[in-house]
Write a protein that holds these residues in place. Sequence first.
Motif, PDB file in Angstrom:
ATOM      1  N   PRO A   4       4.638   1.713 -11.478  1.00 44.48           N
ATOM      2  CA  PRO A   4       3.695   2.105 -10.428  1.00 44.48           C
ATOM      3  C   PRO A   4       4.450   2.531  -9.173  1.00 44.48           C
ATOM      4  O   PRO A   4       5.540   2.036  -8.895  1.00 44.48           O
ATOM      5  CB  PRO A   4       2.873   0.840 -10.173  1.00 44.48           C
ATOM      6  N   THR A   5       3.871   3.472  -8.459  1.00 39.87           N
ATOM      7  CA  THR A   5       4.482   3.952  -7.227  1.00 39.87           C
ATOM      8  C   THR A   5       4.236   2.948  -6.108  1.00 39.87           C
ATOM      9  O   THR A   5       3.099   2.575  -5.843  1.00 39.87           O
ATOM     10  CB  THR A   5       3.876   5.311  -6.835  1.00 39.87           C
ATOM     11  N   VAL A   6       5.306   2.510  -5.482  1.00 41.84           N
ATOM     12  CA  VAL A   6       5.187   1.601  -4.346  1.00 41.84           C
ATOM     13  C   VAL A   6       5.178   2.451  -3.088  1.00 41.84           C
ATOM     14  O   VAL A   6       6.072   3.262  -2.870  1.00 41.84           O
ATOM     15  CB  VAL A   6       6.351   0.591  -4.304  1.00 41.84           C
ATOM     16  N   ARG A   7       4.130   2.298  -2.285  1.00 47.69           N
ATOM     17  CA  ARG A   7       3.988   3.062  -1.043  1.00 47.69           C
ATOM     18  C   ARG A   7       4.065   2.131   0.150  1.00 47.69           C
ATOM     19  O   ARG A   7       3.721   0.949   0.055  1.00 47.69           O
ATOM     20  CB  ARG A   7       2.631   3.758  -0.999  1.00 47.69           C
ATOM     21  N   THR A   8       4.457   2.690   1.277  1.00 45.60           N
ATOM     22  CA  THR A   8       4.436   1.951   2.530  1.00 45.60           C
ATOM     23  C   THR A   8       3.160   2.321   3.268  1.00 45.60           C
ATOM     24  O   THR A   8       2.845   3.508   3.411  1.00 45.60           O
ATOM     25  CB  THR A   8       5.666   2.300   3.394  1.00 45.60           C
ATOM     26  N   TYR A   9       2.440   1.310   3.714  1.00 45.81           N
ATOM     27  CA  TYR A   9       1.169   1.500   4.414  1.00 45.81           C
ATOM     28  C   TYR A   9       1.269   0.986   5.844  1.00 45.81           C
ATOM     29  O   TYR A   9       2.021   0.048   6.124  1.00 45.81           O
ATOM     30  CB  TYR A   9       0.043   0.745   3.691  1.00 45.81           C
ATOM     31  N   VAL A  10       0.490   1.609   6.712  1.00 41.39           N
ATOM     32  CA  VAL A  10       0.376   1.177   8.108  1.00 41.39           C
ATOM     33  C   VAL A  10      -1.107   0.915   8.371  1.00 41.39           C
ATOM     34  O   VAL A  10      -1.952   1.761   8.067  1.00 41.39           O
ATOM     35  CB  VAL A  10       0.897   2.262   9.075  1.00 41.39           C
ATOM     36  N   ALA A  29       1.994  -1.556  -4.475  1.00 36.90           N
ATOM     37  CA  ALA A  29       1.949  -0.679  -5.649  1.00 36.90           C
ATOM     38  C   ALA A  29       0.524  -0.536  -6.168  1.00 36.90           C
ATOM     39  O   ALA A  29       0.300   0.115  -7.184  1.00 36.90           O
ATOM     40  CB  ALA A  29       2.850  -1.238  -6.749  1.00 36.90           C
ATOM     41  N   ALA A  30      -0.439  -1.131  -5.488  1.00 33.96           N
ATOM     42  CA  ALA A  30      -1.846  -1.031  -5.898  1.00 33.96           C
ATOM     43  C   ALA A  30      -2.328   0.409  -5.738  1.00 33.96           C
ATOM     44  O   ALA A  30      -1.828   1.152  -4.890  1.00 33.96           O
ATOM     45  CB  ALA A  30      -2.705  -1.974  -5.066  1.00 33.96           C
ATOM     46  N   PRO A  31      -3.308   0.814  -6.524  1.00 30.18           N
ATOM     47  CA  PRO A  31      -3.799   2.195  -6.428  1.00 30.18           C
ATOM     48  C   PRO A  31      -4.599   2.439  -5.146  1.00 30.18           C
ATOM     49  O   PRO A  31      -5.153   1.508  -4.553  1.00 30.18           O
ATOM     50  CB  PRO A  31      -4.696   2.339  -7.658  1.00 30.18           C
ATOM     51  N   VAL A  32      -4.654   3.695  -4.755  1.00 33.28           N
ATOM     52  CA  VAL A  32      -5.450   4.100  -3.594  1.00 33.28           C
ATOM     53  C   VAL A  32      -6.898   3.694  -3.841  1.00 33.28           C
ATOM     54  O   VAL A  32      -7.415   3.828  -4.949  1.00 33.28           O
ATOM     55  CB  VAL A  32      -5.347   5.627  -3.383  1.00 33.28           C
ATOM     56  N   GLY A  33      -7.544   3.164  -2.808  1.00 31.16           N
ATOM     57  CA  GLY A  33      -8.919   2.715  -2.924  1.00 31.16           C
ATOM     58  C   GLY A  33      -9.033   1.226  -3.206  1.00 31.16           C
ATOM     59  O   GLY A  33     -10.120   0.665  -3.127  1.00 31.16           O
ATOM     60  N   ALA A  34      -7.902   0.604  -3.518  1.00 30.55           N
ATOM     61  CA  ALA A  34      -7.924  -0.836  -3.792  1.00 30.55           C
ATOM     62  C   ALA A  34      -7.976  -1.617  -2.483  1.00 30.55           C
ATOM     63  O   ALA A  34      -7.487  -1.166  -1.449  1.00 30.55           O
ATOM     64  CB  ALA A  34      -6.687  -1.236  -4.575  1.00 30.55           C
ATOM     65  N   VAL A  45      -5.238 -11.440   5.383  1.00 30.03           N
ATOM     66  CA  VAL A  45      -6.198 -10.391   5.726  1.00 30.03           C
ATOM     67  C   VAL A  45      -6.419  -9.523   4.483  1.00 30.03           C
ATOM     68  O   VAL A  45      -5.637  -9.567   3.544  1.00 30.03           O
ATOM     69  CB  VAL A  45      -5.720  -9.507   6.904  1.00 30.03           C
ATOM     70  N   ARG A  46      -7.482  -8.740   4.512  1.00 28.63           N
ATOM     71  CA  ARG A  46      -7.744  -7.776   3.442  1.00 28.63           C
ATOM     72  C   ARG A  46      -7.709  -6.379   4.034  1.00 28.63           C
ATOM     73  O   ARG A  46      -8.236  -6.144   5.128  1.00 28.63           O
ATOM     74  CB  ARG A  46      -9.099  -8.039   2.798  1.00 28.63           C
ATOM     75  N   VAL A  47      -7.089  -5.445   3.309  1.00 28.20           N
ATOM     76  CA  VAL A  47      -7.005  -4.060   3.766  1.00 28.20           C
ATOM     77  C   VAL A  47      -7.348  -3.118   2.623  1.00 28.20           C
ATOM     78  O   VAL A  47      -7.099  -3.413   1.456  1.00 28.20           O
ATOM     79  CB  VAL A  47      -5.602  -3.718   4.324  1.00 28.20           C
ATOM     80  N   LEU A  48      -7.960  -2.005   2.981  1.00 30.03           N
ATOM     81  CA  LEU A  48      -8.311  -0.949   2.036  1.00 30.03           C
ATOM     82  C   LEU A  48      -7.214   0.099   2.069  1.00 30.03           C
ATOM     83  O   LEU A  48      -6.911   0.651   3.139  1.00 30.03           O
ATOM     84  CB  LEU A  48      -9.654  -0.323   2.425  1.00 30.03           C
ATOM     85  N   LEU A  49      -6.615   0.385   0.927  1.00 33.13           N
ATOM     86  CA  LEU A  49      -5.541   1.380   0.846  1.00 33.13           C
ATOM     87  C   LEU A  49      -6.131   2.783   0.760  1.00 33.13           C
ATOM     88  O   LEU A  49      -7.051   3.022  -0.023  1.00 33.13           O
ATOM     89  CB  LEU A  49      -4.669   1.115  -0.379  1.00 33.13           C
ATOM     90  N   THR A  50      -5.607   3.688   1.574  1.00 30.35           N
ATOM     91  CA  THR A  50      -6.078   5.076   1.560  1.00 30.35           C
ATOM     92  C   THR A  50      -4.920   6.008   1.221  1.00 30.35           C
ATOM     93  O   THR A  50      -3.763   5.598   1.200  1.00 30.35           O
ATOM     94  CB  THR A  50      -6.666   5.490   2.923  1.00 30.35           C
ATOM     95  N   ASP A  51      -5.240   7.263   0.970  1.00 28.80           N
ATOM     96  CA  ASP A  51      -4.188   8.255   0.758  1.00 28.80           C
ATOM     97  C   ASP A  51      -4.030   9.152   1.983  1.00 28.80           C
ATOM     98  O   ASP A  51      -3.521  10.265   1.881  1.00 28.80           O
ATOM     99  CB  ASP A  51      -4.427   9.065  -0.510  1.00 28.80           C
ATOM    100  N   ASP A  52      -4.472   8.650   3.142  1.00 30.29           N
ATOM    101  CA  ASP A  52      -4.309   9.392   4.397  1.00 30.29           C
ATOM    102  C   ASP A  52      -2.843   9.361   4.805  1.00 30.29           C
ATOM    103  O   ASP A  52      -2.301   8.294   5.101  1.00 30.29           O
ATOM    104  CB  ASP A  52      -5.150   8.766   5.516  1.00 30.29           C
ATOM    105  N   PRO A  53      -2.165  10.517   4.822  1.00 34.13           N
ATOM    106  CA  PRO A  53      -0.746  10.532   5.179  1.00 34.13           C
ATOM    107  C   PRO A  53      -0.548  10.301   6.679  1.00 34.13           C
ATOM    108  O   PRO A  53      -1.302  10.805   7.498  1.00 34.13           O
ATOM    109  CB  PRO A  53      -0.284  11.931   4.772  1.00 34.13           C
ATOM    110  N   GLY A  57       6.220   9.287   6.192  1.00 31.55           N
ATOM    111  CA  GLY A  57       5.982   9.064   4.774  1.00 31.55           C
ATOM    112  C   GLY A  57       5.104   7.866   4.458  1.00 31.55           C
ATOM    113  O   GLY A  57       5.001   7.465   3.313  1.00 31.55           O
ATOM    114  N   CYS A  58       4.481   7.296   5.460  1.00 32.74           N
ATOM    115  CA  CYS A  58       3.574   6.153   5.257  1.00 32.74           C
ATOM    116  C   CYS A  58       2.158   6.655   5.013  1.00 32.74           C
ATOM    117  O   CYS A  58       1.848   7.810   5.250  1.00 32.74           O
ATOM    118  CB  CYS A  58       3.574   5.254   6.494  1.00 32.74           C
ATOM    119  N   PHE A  59       1.319   5.745   4.542  1.00 32.66           N
ATOM    120  CA  PHE A  59      -0.092   6.042   4.319  1.00 32.66           C
ATOM    121  C   PHE A  59      -0.930   5.043   5.099  1.00 32.66           C
ATOM    122  O   PHE A  59      -0.465   3.957   5.434  1.00 32.66           O
ATOM    123  CB  PHE A  59      -0.421   5.978   2.825  1.00 32.66           C
ATOM    124  N   GLY A  60      -2.178   5.410   5.376  1.00 32.59           N
ATOM    125  CA  GLY A  60      -3.054   4.555   6.163  1.00 32.59           C
ATOM    126  C   GLY A  60      -3.696   3.458   5.331  1.00 32.59           C
ATOM    127  O   GLY A  60      -3.984   3.641   4.153  1.00 32.59           O
TER     128      GLY A  60
END
Length: 68
Positions: A4-10, A29-34, A45-53, A57-60
């Motif tokens: 799975p692709t590991v992304r950095t989120y802000v 590494a969770a999918p977008v929308g998780a 805390v709980r956060v919703l992962l988005t694909d907003d760049p 190179g981070c995502f929202g």
Amino acid sequence: MTQPTVRTYVVTNPSVLSTPGRVIRFRSAAPVGAVVRAKVDGRPVRVLLTDDPLNGGCFGATLIVNYL
């Protein structure tokens, strides 16, 4: 099998949790929308992962706030 692709989120709305101007970053590494759990200053805390760049190179990720 692919890894799975590991992304950095802000977190894009952190003001509810911390001082203004603070940047909260985490990797997932969770999918977008998780909705994932993270820790901020030791608090869960709980956060919703988005694909907003975002810059660098981070995502929202949007903080989910539940008021009682």
